[in-house]
Design an enzyme around this catalytic site. Structure first.
Site, short mmCIF file in Angstrom:
data_model
loop_
_atom_site.label_atom_id
_atom_site.label_comp_id
_atom_site.label_asym_id
_atom_site.label_seq_id
_atom_site.Cartn_x
_atom_site.Cartn_y
_atom_site.Cartn_z
N LYS A 56 -30.73 -27.86 17.85
CA LYS A 56 -30.26 -28.00 16.46
C LYS A 56 -30.81 -26.90 15.56
CE LYS A 56 -29.04 -32.88 16.36
NZ LYS A 56 -29.45 -34.23 15.92
N HIS A 62 -28.63 -34.86 27.44
CA HIS A 62 -28.88 -36.12 26.74
C HIS A 62 -27.64 -36.70 26.05
CE1 HIS A 62 -29.46 -33.43 23.26
NE2 HIS A 62 -29.39 -34.47 22.47
N HIS A 63 -26.55 -35.92 25.98
CA HIS A 63 -25.32 -36.48 25.42
C HIS A 63 -24.24 -36.73 26.47
CE1 HIS A 63 -26.39 -36.54 21.21
NE2 HIS A 63 -26.90 -35.32 21.33
N ASP A 83 -33.18 -42.24 22.95
CA ASP A 83 -32.78 -41.59 21.70
C ASP A 83 -31.83 -42.49 20.89
OD1 ASP A 83 -32.60 -39.55 19.80
OD2 ASP A 83 -30.83 -38.70 20.76
N HIS A 143 -25.34 -27.95 20.20
CA HIS A 143 -26.81 -27.99 20.24
C HIS A 143 -27.34 -28.30 21.64
CE1 HIS A 143 -26.53 -32.43 19.87
NE2 HIS A 143 -27.76 -32.45 20.35
N HIS A 161 -35.19 -33.10 23.07
CA HIS A 161 -33.75 -33.17 23.32
C HIS A 161 -32.90 -32.42 22.30
CE1 HIS A 161 -34.89 -36.77 21.00
NE2 HIS A 161 -33.75 -36.62 20.38
N ASP A 162 -33.31 -32.42 21.04
CA ASP A 162 -32.47 -31.82 20.01
C ASP A 162 -32.92 -30.44 19.55
OD1 ASP A 162 -30.38 -33.55 19.79
OD2 ASP A 162 -31.33 -34.83 18.28
FE LIG Z 1 -28.72 -34.46 20.48
FE LIG Z 2 -33.07 -37.57 18.58
#
Ligand SMILES: [Fe+2]
Ligand SMILES: [Fe+2]
Length: 284
Positions: free
Chosen positions: A142, A193-194, A222, A167, A138-139
């Site tokens: 970043k 995911h956000h 998460d 991100h 998911h990240d």
């Molecule tokens: Fe995230």
């Molecule tokens: Fe995470």
């Protein structure tokens, strides 16, 4: 190889016949080759119904053996491909989490939580499996966030937060370049995911089931894990506060059905948390 006098043959192992009571009389054996001409198995037929095996039988069997070898080789390759994808995903996710000084076990726990939620939500085994390996990514976006912002202790300024938010799109852009199943799913996860159930998330601001179920599940997994762990900007929350937040955000941040599943299967979640703690590094 045609062997019409099996019992007398120097390579014959009579043990199996002795144990089973079966009597091996005649035999044809063909090696199975993969695309690199390495032997990966043997195609064997035993006891022709009438008479002994002939050169014609052998030709037929060679055809069958080569088809089977091709199928077997393709299956082995598909399996390896699957393993490679899984490993790559794990290593990439870990690289990102390391940079943001989060523990490698965060991604293991998110994977396991996602698996529980996917299964209990009723996703089929294929999708459950795909999400299990996609959600840790998911990240990944970043990668593109400067260190000073990513690892800033304390709260971000509005500007910094705006950069942090990129991100999601960044991750989507990186991952959507692939047409492979797991990476495609990971692209969705990175992108969504956000997002929040009530439409107040980012980057798209979509709501309810406009948000892909992979995104909704990863959000729960998460956040549940992030709140329970120490981060550079905060201490771990006690469990009752985490649960209070999920109750409050049920139908707001999170899909209400998934929050219900979290409460219903809390035991399974806590089992995962105990298994992959942050104190010891579990390498598997
Ligand atoms: Fe995230
Ligand atoms: Fe995470």
């Amino acid at each position: 190889m045609i062997i019409n006098n099996v019992q007398e043959h120097e390579f014959f192992n009579a043990e199996v016949d002795k144990q089973t009571g079966y009597e091996t009389k005649t035999m044809m054996v063909i090696p199975m080759f993969n695309r690199h001409n390495t032997i990966i198995g043997v195609f064997q037929v035993i006891n022709k119904k009438e008479g002994s095996f002939t050169e014609t039988d052998l030709r037929h069997l060679m055809l069958a053996a080569s088809y089977s070898a091709e199928t077997l080789d393709a299956a082995i390759l598909a399996d390896e491909n699957d393993q490679t994808q899984k490993e790559m995903i794990f290593l990439m996710s870990e690289a990102v989490e390391k940079r943001s000084k989060e523990t490698g076990n965060h991604i293991k726990r998110v994977a396991a939580y996602s698996r529980i939620l996917a299964r209990e939500y009723g996703l089929n085994e294929d999708d459950t499996y795909t999400l299990e390996f996609a959600s840790p990514m998911h990240d990944i976006g970043k990668i593109g966030i400067p260190d000073a912002i990513l690892n800033k202790p304390g709260k971000h300024t509005e500007e910094e937060f705006a950069i942090m938010k990129t991100h999601a799109l960044l991750g989507y852009e990186i991952l959507s370049a692939s047409a492979k199943g797991m990476l495609k799913a990971a692209a969705i996860v990175a992108y969504e995911h956000h997002e929040k159930w009530n439409g107040k998330g980012y980057p798209l601001g979509i709501k309810g089931d406009e948000i892909h179920i992979f995104g909704r599940i990863t959000a729960v997994a998460d956040v549940f894990d992030a709140l329970g762990s120490d981060r550079c900007y905060k201490k771990a929350w006690p469990l009752d506060e985490i649960l209070a937040l999920f109750k409050e955000e049920r139908g707001e941040h999170f899909d209400p059905n998934l929050v219900d599943l979290l409460f219903e299967h809390l035991d399974a979640f806590l089992e995962v948390r105990d298994k992959f703690t942050d104190n010891e590094s579990t390498v598997e």
